[in-house]
Design an enzyme around this catalytic site. Structure first.
Site, PDB file in Angstrom:
ATOM      1  N   PRO A  71      -5.598   1.574   3.904  1.00 29.95           N
ATOM      2  CA  PRO A  71      -4.329   2.119   3.391  1.00 29.95           C
ATOM      3  C   PRO A  71      -3.230   1.061   3.389  1.00 29.95           C
ATOM      4  O   PRO A  71      -2.931   0.475   4.418  1.00 29.95           O
ATOM      5  CB  PRO A  71      -4.005   3.239   4.382  1.00 29.95           C
ATOM      6  N   GLU A  72      -2.673   0.829   2.209  1.00 30.97           N
ATOM      7  CA  GLU A  72      -1.535  -0.071   2.077  1.00 30.97           C
ATOM      8  C   GLU A  72      -0.376   0.773   1.539  1.00 30.97           C
ATOM      9  O   GLU A  72      -0.466   1.993   1.561  1.00 30.97           O
ATOM     10  CB  GLU A  72      -1.884  -1.240   1.139  1.00 30.97           C
TER      11      GLU A  72
END
Length: 278
Positions: free
Chosen positions: A2-3
């Site tokens: 997850p960014e």
DNA sequence: CGATTTCCCTGGCCGC
DNA sequence: TGCGGCCAGGGAAATC
């Protein structure tokens, strides 16, 4: 992993349901990275914000305004589960999934479940805006869509260090929220070699445009799901079908046809085109 | 202080 | 089919 686009997708979903709710019960995996979750019990949720890859849930307790800080690490998932018709409730009993690391029961019966197979994520509880114990968050660079950030500002930030430009991006200091996938994508679009230790001003301008472009696309496509990422409703993203560079090592560069290289830069897998990224 | 190194974690995959 | 070995990698802490 997850960014920013993945965390923003989740934030937008949680922002529709969490504000106004009260945390009535919780359970947390017995590890210092997750036990602070229990501090939120009794608190009233005001707002769901985001800084970089950090989700910041503003919660007021009788002893004052706080933030529940959630980082998803590598394999973190944050999902809302509908209230059970029978009102089983009570998350104090423990996890429902073997990889649940925290569970929050709200006053409308819904449960916010935090699942993280590899435990690279973390949960913290802190007085609002008090980030002393969180070095990366405290020194986090500007939001990529902040109007005050322009190519010249990014250039100035990058000039302050002689480390590889990609390593600087991953440090979260020049700009917040860029991780391995979007860093490779942005550098490919901007035609900048990931290992470059200096960038020109025009390159910095292109890089910021590219960062904004790939992050926008990531959000539009609901995030990138390579293996673990799902949104707050448990749905996969679609941005993995739009990647131009990441994960394409050995395949032809879409721009020039040369095989993309894959190697390790400062400990991180890196894909780039040796021909058109200079 | 900045740069560098080490460590945390476990499912999935590879080769035998 | 089973199993050892290795990989993925964000961020914090320790070390240089």
């Amino acid at each position: 992993m997850p960014e920013l686009p993945e965390v923003e997708t989740i934030r937008r979903q949680l922002a529709l349901t969490l504000p106004g709710r009260t945390v009535v019960d919780s359970w947390a995996f017995d590890h210092p990275k997750f036990t602070p979750a229990s501090e939120s019990v009794g608190g009233h949720i005001h707002e769901v914000r985001r800084r970089g890859k950090y989700l910041l849930i503003e919660i007021t307790r009788p002893d004052g305004p706080h933030e529940l800080i959630i980082h998803l690490g590598m394999t973190g998932q944050l999902r809302t589960e509908a209230a059970e018709p029978g009102g089983v409730g009570g998350v104090g009993g423990g996890p429902r999934d073997p990889y649940d690391r925290a569970r929050f029961e709200l006053d409308d019966g819904t449960v916010l479940a935090y699942r993280d197979v590899r435990r690279f994520g973390r949960i913290a509880w802190t007085p609002r805006g008090h980030y002393d114990g969180h070095p990366t968050l405290a020194a986090l660079g500007p939001e990529p869509f902040d109007h005050a950030l322009d190519g010249a500002a990014l250039w100035a930030a990058l000039r302050g260090s002689r480390r590889a430009v990609k390593t600087q991006l991953l440090s979260q200091r020049p700009v917040a929220g860029v991780g391995n996938i979007y860093a490779d994508e942005a550098l490919w679009i901007a035609r900048i070699r990931p290992a470059a230790r200096t960038v020109t001003r025009p390159q910095a301008v292109r890089l910021l445009e590219a960062i904004r472009s790939v992050l926008s696309a990531g959000i539009e496509h609901g995030g990138t799901t390579l293996r673990d990422y799902v949104d707050a409703q448990g749905r996969s993203g679609e941005n993995q079908h739009h990647l131009l560079c990441y994960g394409r090592g050995g395949k032809p560069c879409i721009r020039c046809g040369e095989p993309l290289r894959h190697g390790v830069l400062d400990g991180r897998g890196t894909t780039w085109c040796r021909t058109c990224q200079r």
